[in-house]
Design a protein around this motif. Structure first.
Motif, PDB file in Angstrom:
ATOM      1  N   GLN A  76      59.854  39.673  31.952  1.00 13.01           N
ATOM      2  CA  GLN A  76      59.824  38.952  33.214  1.00 13.01           C
ATOM      3  C   GLN A  76      58.703  37.920  33.244  1.00 13.01           C
ATOM      4  OE1 GLN A  76      59.965  41.512  36.593  1.00 13.01           O
ATOM      5  NE2 GLN A  76      59.831  39.862  38.086  1.00 13.01           N
ATOM      6  N   TYR A  77      57.554  38.291  32.664  1.00 13.32           N
ATOM      7  CA  TYR A  77      56.404  37.386  32.654  1.00 13.32           C
ATOM      8  C   TYR A  77      56.337  36.544  31.384  1.00 13.32           C
ATOM      9  CZ  TYR A  77      54.596  40.271  36.478  1.00 13.32           C
ATOM     10  OH  TYR A  77      54.422  40.930  37.659  1.00 13.32           O
ATOM     11  N   ASN A  78      57.290  36.804  30.474  1.00 15.19           N
ATOM     12  CA  ASN A  78      57.310  36.097  29.187  1.00 15.19           C
ATOM     13  C   ASN A  78      56.024  36.337  28.400  1.00 15.19           C
ATOM     14  OD1 ASN A  78      58.591  34.513  27.230  1.00 15.19           O
ATOM     15  ND2 ASN A  78      57.665  32.618  27.985  1.00 15.19           N
ATOM     16  N   TRP A  79      55.568  37.593  28.398  1.00 15.11           N
ATOM     17  CA  TRP A  79      54.392  37.968  27.619  1.00 15.11           C
ATOM     18  C   TRP A  79      54.848  38.353  26.215  1.00 15.11           C
ATOM     19  CZ3 TRP A  79      51.240  41.574  31.441  1.00 15.11           C
ATOM     20  CH2 TRP A  79      50.737  40.770  32.489  1.00 15.11           C
ATOM     21  N   GLN A  80      54.781  37.408  25.307  1.00 12.58           N
ATOM     22  CA  GLN A  80      55.178  37.652  23.922  1.00 12.58           C
ATOM     23  C   GLN A  80      53.981  38.133  23.114  1.00 12.58           C
ATOM     24  OE1 GLN A  80      58.356  37.328  23.186  1.00 12.58           O
ATOM     25  NE2 GLN A  80      58.967  36.333  25.101  1.00 12.58           N
ATOM     26  N   GLN A  81      54.229  38.526  21.879  1.00  9.42           N
ATOM     27  CA  GLN A  81      53.150  38.922  20.986  1.00  9.42           C
ATOM     28  C   GLN A  81      52.163  37.770  20.835  1.00  9.42           C
ATOM     29  OE1 GLN A  81      54.402  40.058  17.057  1.00  9.42           O
ATOM     30  NE2 GLN A  81      52.312  40.340  16.279  1.00  9.42           N
ATOM     31  N   GLY A  82      50.883  38.081  20.973  1.00 12.49           N
ATOM     32  CA  GLY A  82      49.840  37.071  20.867  1.00 12.49           C
ATOM     33  C   GLY A  82      49.494  36.405  22.190  1.00 12.49           C
ATOM     34  N   GLU A  83      50.268  36.696  23.236  1.00 14.42           N
ATOM     35  CA  GLU A  83      49.983  36.119  24.559  1.00 14.42           C
ATOM     36  C   GLU A  83      48.607  36.566  25.039  1.00 14.42           C
ATOM     37  OE1 GLU A  83      50.988  33.946  28.071  1.00 14.42           O
ATOM     38  OE2 GLU A  83      52.127  34.164  26.215  1.00 14.42           O
ATOM     39  N   LYS A  84      47.800  35.626  25.512  1.00 19.82           N
ATOM     40  CA  LYS A  84      46.467  35.953  25.996  1.00 19.82           C
ATOM     41  C   LYS A  84      46.552  36.444  27.438  1.00 19.82           C
ATOM     42  CE  LYS A  84      43.918  32.831  22.957  1.00 19.82           C
ATOM     43  NZ  LYS A  84      42.954  31.717  22.878  1.00 19.82           N
ATOM     44  N   ILE A  85      45.985  37.621  27.652  1.00 21.54           N
ATOM     45  CA  ILE A  85      46.023  38.249  28.970  1.00 21.54           C
ATOM     46  C   ILE A  85      44.608  38.360  29.513  1.00 21.54           C
ATOM     47  CG2 ILE A  85      46.694  40.306  30.276  1.00 21.54           C
ATOM     48  CD1 ILE A  85      49.041  38.740  29.081  1.00 21.54           C
ATOM     49  N   GLN A  86      44.456  37.943  30.738  1.00 19.95           N
ATOM     50  CA  GLN A  86      43.156  38.070  31.393  1.00 19.95           C
ATOM     51  C   GLN A  86      43.053  39.454  32.022  1.00 19.95           C
ATOM     52  OE1 GLN A  86      41.287  34.649  33.440  1.00 19.95           O
ATOM     53  NE2 GLN A  86      41.326  35.927  35.263  1.00 19.95           N
ATOM     54  N   VAL A  87      42.015  40.184  31.654  1.00 17.65           N
ATOM     55  CA  VAL A  87      41.776  41.533  32.177  1.00 17.65           C
ATOM     56  C   VAL A  87      40.619  41.440  33.162  1.00 17.65           C
ATOM     57  CG1 VAL A  87      41.296  43.943  31.593  1.00 17.65           C
ATOM     58  CG2 VAL A  87      42.512  42.478  29.955  1.00 17.65           C
ATOM     59  N   GLU A  88      40.898  41.713  34.414  1.00 16.84           N
ATOM     60  CA  GLU A  88      39.904  41.495  35.468  1.00 16.84           C
ATOM     61  C   GLU A  88      39.727  42.755  36.311  1.00 16.84           C
ATOM     62  OE1 GLU A  88      39.029  38.175  38.978  1.00 16.84           O
ATOM     63  OE2 GLU A  88      41.030  38.392  38.120  1.00 16.84           O
ATOM     64  N   LEU A  89      38.490  43.081  36.602  1.00 14.65           N
ATOM     65  CA  LEU A  89      38.188  44.247  37.424  1.00 14.65           C
ATOM     66  C   LEU A  89      38.029  43.833  38.877  1.00 14.65           C
ATOM     67  CD1 LEU A  89      37.401  47.256  37.705  1.00 14.65           C
ATOM     68  CD2 LEU A  89      35.021  46.560  37.284  1.00 14.65           C
ATOM     69  N   ASP A  90      38.717  44.551  39.752  1.00 19.13           N
ATOM     70  CA  ASP A  90      38.596  44.327  41.195  1.00 19.13           C
ATOM     71  C   ASP A  90      38.384  45.680  41.840  1.00 19.13           C
ATOM     72  OD1 ASP A  90      38.672  43.524  43.787  1.00 19.13           O
ATOM     73  OD2 ASP A  90      40.775  42.912  43.798  1.00 19.13           O
ATOM     74  N   GLN A  91      37.103  46.031  42.086  1.00 16.94           N
ATOM     75  CA  GLN A  91      36.699  47.340  42.604  1.00 16.94           C
ATOM     76  C   GLN A  91      37.168  48.419  41.629  1.00 16.94           C
ATOM     77  OE1 GLN A  91      38.006  47.551  46.708  1.00 16.94           O
ATOM     78  NE2 GLN A  91      36.548  46.014  47.369  1.00 16.94           N
ATOM     79  N   ASP A  92      38.126  49.261  42.025  1.00 15.72           N
ATOM     80  CA  ASP A  92      38.563  50.335  41.141  1.00 15.72           C
ATOM     81  C   ASP A  92      39.944  50.044  40.532  1.00 15.72           C
ATOM     82  OD1 ASP A  92      39.970  50.514  43.438  1.00 15.72           O
ATOM     83  OD2 ASP A  92      39.699  52.664  43.752  1.00 15.72           O
ATOM     84  N   THR A  93      40.338  48.778  40.519  1.00 12.98           N
ATOM     85  CA  THR A  93      41.649  48.375  39.999  1.00 12.98           C
ATOM     86  C   THR A  93      41.471  47.317  38.911  1.00 12.98           C
ATOM     87  OG1 THR A  93      42.701  48.780  42.143  1.00 12.98           O
ATOM     88  CG2 THR A  93      43.891  47.392  40.586  1.00 12.98           C
ATOM     89  N   ILE A  94      42.324  47.390  37.902  1.00  9.19           N
ATOM     90  CA  ILE A  94      42.309  46.386  36.837  1.00  9.19           C
ATOM     91  C   ILE A  94      43.552  45.502  36.992  1.00  9.19           C
ATOM     92  CG2 ILE A  94      42.479  46.017  34.338  1.00  9.19           C
ATOM     93  CD1 ILE A  94      40.945  48.620  33.958  1.00  9.19           C
ATOM     94  N   ARG A  95      43.322  44.210  36.972  1.00 10.57           N
ATOM     95  CA  ARG A  95      44.426  43.251  37.076  1.00 10.57           C
ATOM     96  C   ARG A  95      44.676  42.630  35.711  1.00 10.57           C
ATOM     97  NH1 ARG A  95      46.035  39.531  41.236  1.00 10.57           N
ATOM     98  NH2 ARG A  95      44.181  40.100  42.399  1.00 10.57           N
ATOM     99  N   LEU A  96      45.940  42.657  35.268  1.00  8.94           N
ATOM    100  CA  LEU A  96      46.353  41.999  34.034  1.00  8.94           C
ATOM    101  C   LEU A  96      47.206  40.791  34.407  1.00  8.94           C
ATOM    102  CD1 LEU A  96      47.471  45.125  31.946  1.00  8.94           C
ATOM    103  CD2 LEU A  96      45.203  44.077  32.061  1.00  8.94           C
ATOM    104  N   GLN A  97      46.786  39.634  33.945  1.00  8.32           N
ATOM    105  CA  GLN A  97      47.494  38.410  34.299  1.00  8.32           C
ATOM    106  C   GLN A  97      47.412  37.424  33.138  1.00  8.32           C
ATOM    107  OE1 GLN A  97      45.973  36.464  37.834  1.00  8.32           O
ATOM    108  NE2 GLN A  97      48.017  35.881  38.478  1.00  8.32           N
ATOM    109  N   GLY A  98      48.523  36.739  32.886  1.00 11.89           N
ATOM    110  CA  GLY A  98      48.533  35.758  31.814  1.00 11.89           C
ATOM    111  C   GLY A  98      47.417  34.741  31.988  1.00 11.89           C
ATOM    112  N   LEU A  99      46.760  34.361  30.888  1.00 10.99           N
ATOM    113  CA  LEU A  99      45.614  33.464  30.957  1.00 10.99           C
ATOM    114  C   LEU A  99      45.983  32.136  31.602  1.00 10.99           C
ATOM    115  CD1 LEU A  99      42.620  33.060  30.169  1.00 10.99           C
ATOM    116  CD2 LEU A  99      43.417  32.095  28.009  1.00 10.99           C
ATOM    117  N   HIS A 100      47.198  31.668  31.342  1.00  8.97           N
ATOM    118  CA  HIS A 100      47.629  30.374  31.873  1.00  8.97           C
ATOM    119  C   HIS A 100      48.465  30.519  33.143  1.00  8.97           C
ATOM    120  CE1 HIS A 100      46.085  28.576  28.252  1.00  8.97           C
ATOM    121  NE2 HIS A 100      46.819  29.376  27.510  1.00  8.97           N
TER     122      HIS A 100
END
Length: 401
Positions: A76-100
């Motif tokens: 759905q997000y088109n996260w293919q192998q090698g896709e850069k993912i931003q890992v961000e902490l928000d209080q006690d939750t981790i957000r994964l989101q495509g870098l671009h």
């Protein structure tokens, strides 16, 4: 303290490594994790399950701290192998989101909508739609003002070109409104169509009068010239009657009430039509209609003959579709991109080519209608008819797609 935001890559198995300091800070090792899908932000929230009731569809980090992202979300997000993912902490939750995965205009990472190969946030999309709507407004308002001006000039009958331009501007206006998705029973369209019918009855006779006068002047055989001249006089008499009707009816159709309706449309309805408009898809629909019209003509020409009534009627429909596409490309190029302008030339050539054929068809039709009123031997009228028929057959034989 480590940065709250880091970047990781999706591996061949669809896994993302959660940074060690985040695993330790949130105590995620061997703990059940819930993945929450954020559709508008195109992000995945990683939430530690704190209740005793552990959901069946939970995830657990492996010994290297890797989290498996379900294939459905990756696709759905088109996260293919090698896709850069931003890992961000928000209080006690981790957000994964495509870098671009951020708005192409303002860089926002929330309320995102996928637009072709990029993203726009809802506020920027709304602003963009408003600007596009404003471009449409400027083009439509200019066209409508010209239409009203020529309609007012047309009933003075000082210049026949005014009547022609009133009809052209009305046809263009009608085409664009339908392209935007205005319903066919809209009052504005009904008024434009009503005016178009009255304008058309006079304009079509103007064209015939001019054509028959020219034919009579250039005809070598005097008897043939006399036939063309008499048909011209018959058409001219009918034109005077239609002119009186136009003079009476047009000001009652295109009037102040029409202008108020137009202003209401611009202020209240235009944005709602422009906002969901997908230009390429809409154009593709018109292109498909044109292709279908061409197919209908070719089938009629093969079955009945190229100059048969069904074939010529089908060819007239091709001309109408070509004219609409020409107008659409011309005006869309002003509003969206000049690349569309070059496409208009193709349909301009079709319009001209088929217009010549349509003219001869109209001459033959008017000759037939006027036959009883023409004071000339039947054989002379037949010779003129045969000459026009031969011209029609020759013109049709030159058709190229």
């Amino acid at each position: 303290m480590a940065d709250k935001t880091q970047t990781r890559q999706v591996d061949a198995m669809g896994r993302v490594v959660i940074p060690k300091h985040l695993r330790e800070q949130l105590a995620l090792v061997d703990e059940p994790l819930l993945l929450k899908h954020q559709k508008n932000n195109r992000a995945v929230l990683v939430i530690k399950v704190t209740s005793r009731d552990v959901p069946e569809e939970h995830k657990v980090l492996d010994e290297q701290g890797r989290l498996l992202i379900p294939a459905e979300l990756r696709h759905q997000y088109n996260w293919q192998q090698g896709e850069k993912i931003q890992v961000e902490l928000d209080q006690d939750t981790i957000r994964l989101q495509g870098l671009h995965t951020r708005c192409s205009i303002c860089g926002a990472r929330e309320s995102l909508l996928k637009i072709k190969d990029g993203f726009l946030c809802e506020p920027c999309l709304t602003t963009g739609n408003e600007k596009i709507a404003e471009r449409w407004r400027l083009v439509l308002d200019e066209l409508q003002n010209e239409y009203i001006e020529y309609c007012q000039k047309a009933v003075s009958f000082t210049d026949r070109e005014d009547l022609h331009q009133a009809r052209v501007k009305g046809r263009r206006l009608q085409t664009l409104l339908l392209f935007l998705g205005m319903k066919k029973d809209h009052k504005l369209l009904e008024k434009i169509q009503e005016a178009h019918r009255h304008l058309g009855k006079v304009r079509e006779r103007d064209v015939l009068i001019e054509a028959f006068a020219k034919r009579a002047a250039n005809e070598e055989k005097e008897t043939h010239a006399a036939v063309f001249h008499q048909v011209k006089e018959i058409v001219d008499e009918k034109r005077r009657k239609e002119q009186r009707k136009l003079e009476k009816n047009l000001p009652q159709i295109i009037n102040e009430k029409f202008e108020r309706r137009w202003d209401a449309f611009i202020s209240k309805e235009l944005y709602r039509l422009v906002m969901p408009l997908e230009i390429e898809n809409r154009i593709a629909e018109y292109e498909q209609t044109f292709t279908e019209a061409v197919t209908s003509y070719e089938e009629a020409a093969a079955e009945e003959g190229k100059t048969s009534k069904p074939a010529l009627k089908a060819l007239h429909e091709v001309r109408i579709q070509a004219k609409q596409l020409r107008y659409i490309y011309l005006y869309v190029s002003k509003i969206h991109s000049t690349v569309y302008e070059s496409r208009a030339e193709r349909y301009k050539q079709y319009q001209r080519q088929f217009g010549d054929i349509n003219d001869i068809r109209d001459w033959l039709s008017k000759l037939k209608d006027s036959r009883k009123k023409i004071e000339a031997p039947a054989e002379e009228i037949k010779e003129v008819k045969d000459k026009l028929t031969a011209e029609l057959e020759q013109s049709v034989s030159y058709i190229k797609w």
